[in-house]
Design an enzyme around this catalytic site. Structure first.
Site, short mmCIF file in Angstrom:
data_model
loop_
_atom_site.label_atom_id
_atom_site.label_comp_id
_atom_site.label_asym_id
_atom_site.label_seq_id
_atom_site.Cartn_x
_atom_site.Cartn_y
_atom_site.Cartn_z
N LYS A 1 0.81 -1.21 0.00
CA LYS A 1 0.00 0.00 0.00
C LYS A 1 0.85 1.26 0.00
O LYS A 1 2.05 1.24 0.26
CB LYS A 1 -0.97 -0.03 1.19
CG LYS A 1 -2.11 -1.01 0.94
CD LYS A 1 -3.27 -0.82 1.85
CE LYS A 1 -4.47 -1.66 1.36
NZ LYS A 1 -5.56 -1.68 2.33
N ARG B 1 -3.88 -10.08 4.97
CA ARG B 1 -4.43 -10.09 3.61
C ARG B 1 -3.34 -9.55 2.69
O ARG B 1 -2.95 -8.40 2.79
CB ARG B 1 -5.70 -9.24 3.53
CG ARG B 1 -6.35 -9.22 2.15
CD ARG B 1 -7.60 -8.34 2.18
NE ARG B 1 -8.26 -8.31 0.88
CZ ARG B 1 -7.99 -7.46 -0.10
NH1 ARG B 1 -7.04 -6.54 0.06
NH2 ARG B 1 -8.64 -7.51 -1.26
#
Length: 275
Positions: free
Chosen positions: A221, A255
């Site tokens: 991210k 995740r």
């Protein structure tokens, strides 16, 4: 702490890994990567062989400013792939990444095991009642606004208190409907600045007071690649570092795009605890 997935009790006291399979053309890292059935099945095989307990399938991109698609298009992308994967891997535990109750319903009916909702039921008033009827585990994430507006909604009186209050309210609504297996995802990158993402990770253990399993989605991210001044494709090492921190602070599910490396984090930290 266990959750019931299609009759299988999954023990989350030992952290698990959820592999990401994006069926969207515009996801920030792997959008459009899997163009045919062979590519999809190959990627799922690699994730399962590498140790993934779950595979999370998304057909609606939730990256900042993502293009909105209609429900029919989401279902068109999703349902054939669920059938394809389950035919090849009958024991697989598929998570459906959706905020739409009808997509959740059709996904579970097609053979998926749990629902991963970025909006915690706030973008579809029928989501929580639908989950209650389906009797499946439900991952609820913290987010303000929508994927199209969330990055303009980063004002908080107190970040951690606001997130705790949000989850307390959403968990209460879920429990009132009889939803038992609830997992919380603090929503790294969703309606949060880079600094807020790091504040959230620094204090992640506070979410354990909610007595729910915690899922973290840090994989590649922007908080990583913006800080390191590189790109998503170069953010695996940074992801591994932050996944390790998340596990130390109580995460039960990672995740990730890169299952093998996440499993190595879990294995090494488990060994450290065992000494």
């Amino acid at each position: 702490m266990t959750i019931n997935c299609k009759g299988n009790l999954i023990d989350l006291s030992t952290p698990k890994v959820m592999g990401i399979l994006n069926l969207t053309p515009d996801s920030f890292y792997d959008g459009g990567k899997y163009k045919n059935e062979s590519d999809i099945l190959s990627q799922v095989y690699i994730m399962l062989k590498s140790g993934a307990t779950f595979v999370d399938i998304g057909a609606y991109s939730s990256r900042p400013n993502a293009t909105h698609i209609e429900e029919a298009e989401e279902l068109k992308r999703l349902l054939p792939i669920i059938s394809l994967i389950i035919k090849e891997f009958p024991e697989i535990l598929i998570s459906i990444d959706t905020f739409r109750s009808q997509v959740a319903k059709h996904g579970i009916e097609a053979g998926a095991a749990l629902i991963n909702d970025i909006s915690a039921g706030k973008l579809d008033e029928n989501m929580l009642p639908t989950i209650a009827k389906l009797k499946v585990p439900y991952i609820m994430m913290h987010m303000k606004g929508t994927p199209q507006t969330m990055q303009q909604q980063t004002d908080y009186k107190n970040l951690m208190k606001d997130i705790l209050f949000y989850f307390s309210e959403r968990i209460a609504k879920a429990h009132a409907l009889g939803i038992i297996d609830v997992i919380i995802d603090p929503g790294f990158g969703f309606a949060k600045t880079t600094e807020q993402n790091f504040e959230l990770l620094k204090h992640l253990e506070l979410l354990k007071t909610l007595d729910k399993a915690i899922l973290t989605g840090l994989s590649r991210k922007s908080m990583i690649y913006k800080t390191l001044k590189n790109a998503p494709k170069d953010a695996l090492n940074g992801t591994t570092v932050l996944n390790t921190v998340a596990l130390q602070k109580g995460a039960s599910i990672l995740r990730v795009h890169d299952v093998k490396e996440a499993m190595e984090c879990v294995t090494l930290l488990n060994q450290l605890k065992a000494v």
